[in-house]
Scaffold this motif. Structure first.
Motif, PDB file in Angstrom:
ATOM      1  N   ILE A  31       0.848  -1.201   0.000  1.00  0.00           N
ATOM      2  CA  ILE A  31       0.000   0.000   0.000  1.00  0.00           C
ATOM      3  C   ILE A  31       0.884   1.251   0.000  1.00  0.00           C
ATOM      4  CG2 ILE A  31      -1.483   1.372   1.552  1.00  0.00           C
ATOM      5  CD1 ILE A  31      -2.864  -1.339   2.315  1.00  0.00           C
ATOM      6  N   GLY A  32       1.879   1.257   0.882  1.00  0.00           N
ATOM      7  CA  GLY A  32       2.783   2.410   0.961  1.00  0.00           C
ATOM      8  C   GLY A  32       3.631   2.562  -0.286  1.00  0.00           C
ATOM      9  N   ASN A  33       4.071   1.444  -0.847  1.00  0.00           N
ATOM     10  CA  ASN A  33       4.936   1.492  -2.026  1.00  0.00           C
ATOM     11  C   ASN A  33       4.184   2.019  -3.254  1.00  0.00           C
ATOM     12  OD1 ASN A  33       6.332  -0.473  -4.465  1.00  0.00           O
ATOM     13  ND2 ASN A  33       7.669   0.797  -3.206  1.00  0.00           N
ATOM     14  N   GLN A  34       2.929   1.597  -3.427  1.00  0.00           N
ATOM     15  CA  GLN A  34       2.129   2.134  -4.554  1.00  0.00           C
ATOM     16  C   GLN A  34       1.919   3.638  -4.361  1.00  0.00           C
ATOM     17  OE1 GLN A  34       2.193  -0.490  -7.056  1.00  0.00           O
ATOM     18  NE2 GLN A  34       0.236   0.486  -7.491  1.00  0.00           N
ATOM     19  N   GLU A  35       1.661   4.033  -3.127  1.00  0.00           N
ATOM     20  CA  GLU A  35       1.462   5.460  -2.832  1.00  0.00           C
ATOM     21  C   GLU A  35       2.748   6.241  -3.095  1.00  0.00           C
ATOM     22  OE1 GLU A  35      -0.874   6.149   0.644  1.00  0.00           O
ATOM     23  OE2 GLU A  35       0.088   8.081   1.060  1.00  0.00           O
ATOM     24  N   GLU A  36       3.874   5.647  -2.708  1.00  0.00           N
ATOM     25  CA  GLU A  36       5.155   6.304  -2.986  1.00  0.00           C
ATOM     26  C   GLU A  36       5.357   6.460  -4.487  1.00  0.00           C
ATOM     27  OE1 GLU A  36       8.900   4.495  -1.569  1.00  0.00           O
ATOM     28  OE2 GLU A  36       9.991   5.945  -2.800  1.00  0.00           O
ATOM     29  N   GLN A  37       5.131   5.380  -5.249  1.00  0.00           N
ATOM     30  CA  GLN A  37       5.402   5.442  -6.690  1.00  0.00           C
ATOM     31  C   GLN A  37       4.509   6.445  -7.409  1.00  0.00           C
ATOM     32  OE1 GLN A  37       6.316   1.917  -8.926  1.00  0.00           O
ATOM     33  NE2 GLN A  37       6.542   0.688  -7.085  1.00  0.00           N
ATOM     34  N   TRP A  38       3.210   6.439  -7.096  1.00  0.00           N
ATOM     35  CA  TRP A  38       2.280   7.289  -7.860  1.00  0.00           C
ATOM     36  C   TRP A  38       2.194   8.713  -7.321  1.00  0.00           C
ATOM     37  CZ3 TRP A  38       1.074   6.232 -12.556  1.00  0.00           C
ATOM     38  CH2 TRP A  38       1.088   4.894 -12.978  1.00  0.00           C
ATOM     39  N   LEU A  39       2.096   8.849  -6.017  1.00  0.00           N
ATOM     40  CA  LEU A  39       1.834  10.195  -5.487  1.00  0.00           C
ATOM     41  C   LEU A  39       3.125  10.944  -5.154  1.00  0.00           C
ATOM     42  CD1 LEU A  39      -1.366   9.548  -3.349  1.00  0.00           C
ATOM     43  CD2 LEU A  39      -1.153  10.270  -5.745  1.00  0.00           C
ATOM     44  N   LEU A  40       4.066  10.283  -4.517  1.00  0.00           N
ATOM     45  CA  LEU A  40       5.309  10.953  -4.154  1.00  0.00           C
ATOM     46  C   LEU A  40       6.195  11.170  -5.382  1.00  0.00           C
ATOM     47  CD1 LEU A  40       6.406  11.030  -0.883  1.00  0.00           C
ATOM     48  CD2 LEU A  40       8.292   9.999  -2.113  1.00  0.00           C
ATOM     49  N   ARG A  41       6.452  10.095  -6.123  1.00  0.00           N
ATOM     50  CA  ARG A  41       7.388  10.228  -7.255  1.00  0.00           C
ATOM     51  C   ARG A  41       6.708  10.829  -8.481  1.00  0.00           C
ATOM     52  NH1 ARG A  41      10.030   4.199  -7.213  1.00  0.00           N
ATOM     53  NH2 ARG A  41      10.089   3.970  -4.949  1.00  0.00           N
ATOM     54  N   THR A  42       5.624  10.206  -8.963  1.00  0.00           N
ATOM     55  CA  THR A  42       5.060  10.634 -10.254  1.00  0.00           C
ATOM     56  C   THR A  42       4.338  11.980 -10.128  1.00  0.00           C
ATOM     57  OG1 THR A  42       4.813   8.310 -10.824  1.00  0.00           O
ATOM     58  CG2 THR A  42       3.649   9.885 -12.217  1.00  0.00           C
ATOM     59  N   VAL A  43       3.398  12.094  -9.189  1.00  0.00           N
ATOM     60  CA  VAL A  43       2.660  13.358  -9.054  1.00  0.00           C
ATOM     61  C   VAL A  43       3.532  14.423  -8.382  1.00  0.00           C
ATOM     62  CG1 VAL A  43       0.688  14.499  -7.920  1.00  0.00           C
ATOM     63  CG2 VAL A  43       0.384  12.287  -9.033  1.00  0.00           C
ATOM     64  N   GLY A  44       4.193  14.065  -7.294  1.00  0.00           N
ATOM     65  CA  GLY A  44       4.960  15.051  -6.516  1.00  0.00           C
ATOM     66  C   GLY A  44       6.330  15.364  -7.091  1.00  0.00           C
ATOM     67  N   GLY A  45       6.827  14.497  -7.986  1.00  0.00           N
ATOM     68  CA  GLY A  45       8.153  14.722  -8.555  1.00  0.00           C
ATOM     69  C   GLY A  45       9.273  14.638  -7.521  1.00  0.00           C
ATOM     70  N   ALA A  88      -6.353   6.085  -2.971  1.00  0.00           N
ATOM     71  CA  ALA A  88      -7.287   5.799  -1.866  1.00  0.00           C
ATOM     72  C   ALA A  88      -8.074   4.523  -2.182  1.00  0.00           C
ATOM     73  CB  ALA A  88      -8.236   6.974  -1.646  1.00  0.00           C
ATOM     74  N   GLN A  89      -8.483   4.365  -3.432  1.00  0.00           N
ATOM     75  CA  GLN A  89      -9.201   3.136  -3.828  1.00  0.00           C
ATOM     76  C   GLN A  89      -8.285   1.926  -3.728  1.00  0.00           C
ATOM     77  OE1 GLN A  89     -12.043   3.511  -7.315  1.00  0.00           O
ATOM     78  NE2 GLN A  89     -11.063   5.519  -7.439  1.00  0.00           N
ATOM     79  N   HIS A  90      -7.031   2.094  -4.163  1.00  0.00           N
ATOM     80  CA  HIS A  90      -6.089   0.986  -4.085  1.00  0.00           C
ATOM     81  C   HIS A  90      -5.930   0.500  -2.649  1.00  0.00           C
ATOM     82  CE1 HIS A  90      -2.015  -0.849  -3.864  1.00  0.00           C
ATOM     83  NE2 HIS A  90      -2.497  -1.511  -4.877  1.00  0.00           N
TER      84      HIS A  90
END
Ligand code: AVJ
Ligand code: FE
Length: 439
Positions: free
Chosen positions: A53-67, A136-138
């Motif tokens: 859960i944390g890793n998907q959040e890191e990949q999509w929100l921290l890295r991809t969206v947040g840069g 959030a859905q994930h």
């Protein structure tokens, strides 16, 4: 649908928070050995789901969206669901429970900071806060997965929840006629709908009749008592092979005790409640019951038309009751209760034609294979839906009592292998309308 960015930020933050509260509950109610253990080869250790859960959040929100720079690029591969099948996950170098808890909290802290500043428009991943809604859905989807693991776990009960309210005692017709004609399936306007729910398209669905409620344990028991599991006439060939190979006699978790059926539910053994929707049946069991009853499973298009089509306006609604987000009066969602509500519950959640409990309670098997809608485009990653399309998986609709509110709507599509029954699956049946009566 254009929404005020501050309102979107608030919605995204509260959806992420609700998911995290639930994740914490599911991963703190047992001791560390139970987080690390594999309770079934069908499931991951709970601590794998937690860090995934944390890793998907890191990949999509921290890295991809947040840069932002990666926090733990070294663990991406361990938490890649495609690299490691569930059965093999206990032998991976997993984060320990305290590390996993620390990791997901660390990611979340940074993500909330990103959410405060991110533009919620200008790119498909940002528009209407899609990436935040997706994550959030994930998390809610993995919360349901972890609840399945809890159901498979042996040992005393660790989860508790209030009982669902009793069903009203109004007399319901057994089935409802859905008139033939076109309807709009899928969505173009639901901001957090996932790729497989798009695009919206017109479908012609001929008249059919559908059960007013999901099939109950009591009804299913009549199939068992009529020798349903001993008669190959009712079963698809592969289903009959499963019955014989595993000597199936009843839904998963049921046990015969003298004259009655008992079932184990989250560590408690109880008599099977006859009024509750049947739970933990495979697609093959649902299909066999329907054939025995002289009926069939609804197609996915029929299910969605029964759930969304408003005959008065011709419009497809977000939910059976209308366009408002679900409340506890509409549906049994979000693990508020640890079981489906009795059949006939939630009159406020019924469809315009009077079909009940389409959303919540039990996932409903449909007759349909998991296929893309015409014009489907994978977004944002092929591994969410696209790699599963084909004739191997069957579609389930409507969501169970274990589905988070953010992860459920009239267009939502779930899928699984037809042999699976550890999931919170039930069904309702349908039949063609008599062509003479409804020309
Ligand atoms: C949509 C429930 C089939 O759990 O396998 C979670 C959801 N996808 N992580 C699953 C999912 C990636 C998926 N289902
Ligand atoms: Fe996942």
């Amino acid at each position: 649908m254009t929404l005020d960015p501050e309102l979107l930020r608030e919605r995204a933050a509260s959806a992420l928070l609700a998911a995290r509260d639930r994740t914490r509950l599911l991963t703190t109610c047992v001791e560390d050995p139970d987080l690390i253990a594999q309770h079934s080869p069908l499931m991951s250790p709970l601590v794998w789901d937690l860090a995934h859960i944390g890793n998907q959040e890191e990949q999509w929100l921290l890295r991809t969206v947040g840069g932002r720079d990666a926090l733990r690029p070294d663990i991406d591969s361990v938490y890649d669901a495609f690299e490691h099948p569930r059965a093999t996950r206990p032998s991976l170098p997993l984060l320990a429970p305290d590390e996993a808890h620390g990791y997901v909290a660390d990611v979340r802290g940074r993500v909330l900071d990103i959410l405060e500043r991110a533009p919620l428009h200008g790119a498909p991943l940002l528009d209407s806060g899609f990436a935040f809604g997706m994550i959030a859905q994930h998390e809610q989807q993995h919360d349901e997965t972890m609840l399945i693991t809890h159901q498979l776990r042996h040992g005393p009960a660790v989860l508790t929840a209030p009982e669902p309210p009793p069903a009203p005692d109004d007399i319901l017709p057994a089935e409802v006629l859905v008139p033939g004609g076109p309807f709009t399936m899928g969505t173009a306007t639901e901001p957090w709908a996932l790729d497989n729910e798009r695009p919206a398209h017109r479908r012609l669905v001929p008249s059919f009749l559908i059960d007013t409620t999901p099939v109950s344990n009591g009804a299913y028991q009549r199939f068992i008592e009529a020798g349903g599991y001993e008669d190959p006439r009712w079963w698809a060939a592969e289903g009959w092979a499963q019955v014989q190979k595993h000597t199936l006699r009843a839904p998963l978790f049921w046990k015969r005790d003298g004259g009655q059926w008992l079932r184990r539910r989250f560590g408690v053994t109880e008599p099977v409640p006859p009024d509750e929707p049947v739970l933990h049946v495979s697609w093959y069991e649902a299909d066999a019951y329907a054939r025995w009853a002289g009926r069939r499973l609804p197609s996915e298009a029929e299910w969605e038309k029964a759930a969304r089509h408003d005959p008065a306006t011709g419009r497809a609604r977000r939910f059976p009751w209308g366009d408002e987000d679900p409340t506890p009066a509409h549906a049994n969602l979000g693990q508020r209760h640890l079981r489906p509500a009795p059949v006939g519950s939630y009159p406020d959640g019924q469809s315009p034609l009077g079909v009940r409990q389409l959303i919540g309670d039990v996932w409903e098997w449909t007759a349909s294979d998991f296929l893309p809608y015409p014009g489907f485009a994978a977004f944002p990653y092929r591994e969410y839906s696209e790699v599963f399309f084909g004739d191997e998986y069957k579609v389930l609709r409507g969501g169970s009592f274990a589905v988070g509110e953010v992860a459920c709507r009239g267009t939502f599509r779930n899928w699984d292998l037809p042999v699976r029954r550890q999931i919170f699956s039930g069904f309702r049946t349908a039949r063609d309308a008599d062509p003479a009566a409804h020309a």
